[in-house]
Design an enzyme around this catalytic site. Structure first.
Site, PDB file in Angstrom:
ATOM      1  N   SER A 145       0.821  -1.203   0.000  1.00  0.00           N
ATOM      2  CA  SER A 145       0.000   0.000   0.000  1.00  0.00           C
ATOM      3  C   SER A 145       0.859   1.259   0.000  1.00  0.00           C
ATOM      4  CB  SER A 145      -0.962  -0.028   1.193  1.00  0.00           C
ATOM      5  OG  SER A 145      -1.888   1.017   1.125  1.00  0.00           O
ATOM      6  N   ASP A 295      -2.259   6.329  -4.235  1.00  0.00           N
ATOM      7  CA  ASP A 295      -1.087   5.655  -3.675  1.00  0.00           C
ATOM      8  C   ASP A 295      -0.637   4.530  -4.611  1.00  0.00           C
ATOM      9  OD1 ASP A 295      -3.185   3.925  -3.164  1.00  0.00           O
ATOM     10  OD2 ASP A 295      -2.533   3.392  -1.156  1.00  0.00           O
ATOM     11  N   ASP A 297      -0.797   1.298  -4.838  1.00  0.00           N
ATOM     12  CA  ASP A 297      -1.732   0.266  -5.280  1.00  0.00           C
ATOM     13  C   ASP A 297      -3.099   0.843  -5.641  1.00  0.00           C
ATOM     14  OD1 ASP A 297      -2.284   0.875  -2.655  1.00  0.00           O
ATOM     15  OD2 ASP A 297      -2.669  -1.173  -2.019  1.00  0.00           O
ATOM     16  N   ASP A 299      -5.603   2.338  -4.187  1.00  0.00           N
ATOM     17  CA  ASP A 299      -6.848   2.157  -3.446  1.00  0.00           C
ATOM     18  C   ASP A 299      -7.152   3.346  -2.537  1.00  0.00           C
ATOM     19  OD1 ASP A 299      -4.921   1.699  -1.517  1.00  0.00           O
ATOM     20  OD2 ASP A 299      -5.713  -0.242  -0.863  1.00  0.00           O
TER      21      ASP A 299
END
Length: 562
Positions: A145, A295, A297, A299
């Site tokens: 993340s 970010d 990833d 999400d």
């Protein structure tokens, strides 16, 4: 087994893998070696997350292979048909993400399980969608993340597209523990027929699903600055916006390309204001209406908007969430059973707004999987119509196509919202102030205390024990009215002493609720070596809210054990 025994096993295997031998032999700090081998990297509902490196308490190809072997055994034990259904696999731009994804596919294939592997990086929500679209038995995504470059992680998803539940995680862990030798896991060849490249039509279907949630604005004159922060959002975000009619989108060039070093930021987290320095500099030159970033990833979404003085305000997750709740409820037709879902550490700002529209509000534990569980329950029962779910940590989802937070759809909705207000002579900042004036001035912050290693774990436990045993009952003019212990699942009315149960899964979280919609909560992070303290207050004015926030923080920190 002590850490030296584990260390020696890895050193012995170093004759077959020179990377192990080279890395571990170069370490002279005994504390570092102990930290790498005193325990195993924990596996929970969020999967695993840790520092990249050799060792049982690090993430590497051997730890990933062992975890995947445990997952494979669990899936086959639950239902042999899961081999044909397969597992979808995606990864982000972090160091070794592609390698960890490939190893995962090879382990699954060696167990006769189809592995649907993406050929390049994809956002987490795309993986969630893919699991549902291909009807696979599970999903894996390699990401850490928003953590710094030294971390990576391994997340597992269930067949509904949401992160696995506690029961499933326990079952997978049981199987992982049967794999006693990290180096014995079998890998299939790269070209094994069980390893299948995810077809392009899945990407197209995902884009169409996102576009089905947002409204198109062909010919929009909105000026947009976007940064993917060296991650996986660049291609899907820009494609969605273009196909919805937003042509004036400029990407921060220095942060456009995937790069696991994240060279322009200390941490690739849209919660950190500093990540927007380059974007704001660009926006000031070009007169942009809105700035946003995703970010690595993709999400989580961070948003910046114009203030009356011409500068840009960086919105918090609670502020963006509140704005979206208001906009979604007033811009669409919803049935009477409409509802939103938020986490217990998310401000009441959005909840108060939702209730003013007659929407139901549900609180769940921290972790988007719990929002996804509500969505799945309501889909089956028809009890509520899902409007959106969100959390203070910059994650949101609208639509029924996925079961995890999605910065791609959030980007589309925020841009749509910015267009709506621009046509009315307002910015998102203006809209936010109007909501504060109507519902009260909510103000929040998070205090993160990093406590690494063995000593850190002990200190985190000490802090939680201290607040369970003793806590203050007032600050400023606010009085404590409720104490919720999510580990013992007991809610206590402070005035009467009466207790009731908490109908949520067990979690090591404490929440202290005061009158006037103020509260603070304490929880150890599930993915990082830190403890987090969440603060939320409501004031009659911005100044009143600032003063209350300072007082509650001072009171909490005075209680922290040394």
């Amino acid at each position: 087994m002590d850490y030296k025994t584990n260390l020696q096993k890895w050193l012995d295997f170093g004759q077959y893998d020179q990377n192990i031998k080279k890395e571990l032999s170069a370490i002279t700090d005994e504390k570092e070696l102990e930290d790498r081998f005193y325990t195993e990297l924990s596996f929970g509902t969020a999967g695993m997350r840790g520092k990249i490196g050799m060792g049982t308490n690090r993430i590497n190809i051997y730890v990933v292979a062992r975890a995947t072997q445990g997952l494979a055994q669990y899936l086959l034990k639950e239902d042999p048909a899961n081999a044909e259904k397969g597992v979808a696999i995606a990864y982000d731009s972090r160091h070794f993400s592609k390698e960890f994804a490939q190893v995962s596919a090879q382990v699954l294939a060696a167990n006769g399980i189809n592995a649907y592997l993406y050929d390049s990086l994809r956002p987490v929500p795309v993986l969630s969608f893919t699991v549902r679209h291909l009807k696979t038995a599970a999903g894996i995504v390699i990401t850490a993340s928003h953590n710094t470059k030294i971390y990576n992680g391994y997340k597992v998803y269930g067949p509904d597209g949401g992160q696995i539940t506690e029961a499933v995680a326990a079952g997978v862990v049981e199987q992982i523990h049967t794999v006693t030798d990290y180096f014995s896991v079998k890998l299939a060849a790269d070209n094994d027929p069980h390893i299948i490249t995810v077809p392009k039509e899945v990407d197209d279907a995902y884009i169409e699903a996102v576009k089905g949630v947002a409204k198109a604005n062909p010919g929009s004159d909105l000026k947009i600055i976007y940064t993917p922060l060296h991650g996986s959002g660049n291609i899907p975000v820009r494609r969605v916006l273009k196909e919805l009619g937003y042509e004036n989108v400029t990407v921060v060039k220095e942060q456009e390309q995937p790069d696991g070093d994240f060279p322009t930021v200390a941490k690739p987290n849209p919660e950190e204001k500093a990540v927007f320095d380059l974007a704001i500099e660009m926006a000031e030159k070009e007169g942009a209406d809105i700035i946003f970033g995703t970010d690595p990833d993709a999400d989580r979404l961070g948003v910046c908007c114009h203030k009356p003085d011409g500068s840009y305000a960086v919105l918090t997750g609670n502020q963006t969430g509140g704005l979206l709740v208001d906009y979604m409820l007033k811009s669409r037709d919803w049935p009477d059973n409409k509802a939103i879902v938020k986490t217990i550490v998310t401000s009441e700002f959005g909840a108060v707004i939702a209730k003013s529209y007659g929407a139901a509000v549900y609180n769940v534990l921290t972790g988007f999987k719990y929002i996804g569980e509500k969505m799945t329950q309501w889909k089956a029962s028809g009890e509520h119509t899902f409007v959106m779910g969100y959390e203070e940590s910059y994650g949101a989802l609208a639509g029924d196509y996925a079961r995890d937070k999605d910065a791609v759809v959030a980007s589309a909705l925020v841009v749509e919202m910015a267009q709506y207000y621009k046509e009315r002579g307002m910015t998102l900042y203006d809209a936010l102030q109007a909501l504060y004036k109507k519902f009260g001035y909510f103000l929040e912050t998070i205090q993160s205390i990093e406590l690494d290693g063995i000593e850190g774990k002990a200190q985190i436990a000490k802090i939680m024990d201290a607040f369970r045993a003793d806590h203050f009952d007032h600050f400023a003019d606010a009085e404590l009215v409720e104490f919720d212990d999510y580990q013992s699942q007991v809610c206590t009315n402070v005035k009467t002493g009466e207790t009731s149960g908490i109908d949520l899964p067990v979690s090591n979280v404490l929440k202290f609720i005061f009158n006037e919609d103020s509260w603070y909560a304490i929880r150890p992070s599930g993915t990082e070596p830190k403890i987090k303290i969440y603060y939320s207050v409501k004031g009659k004015s911005p100044e009143d809210a600032e003063a209350k926030l300072a007082e509650i923080k001072e009171a909490v920190n005075a209680c922290l054990p040394q």
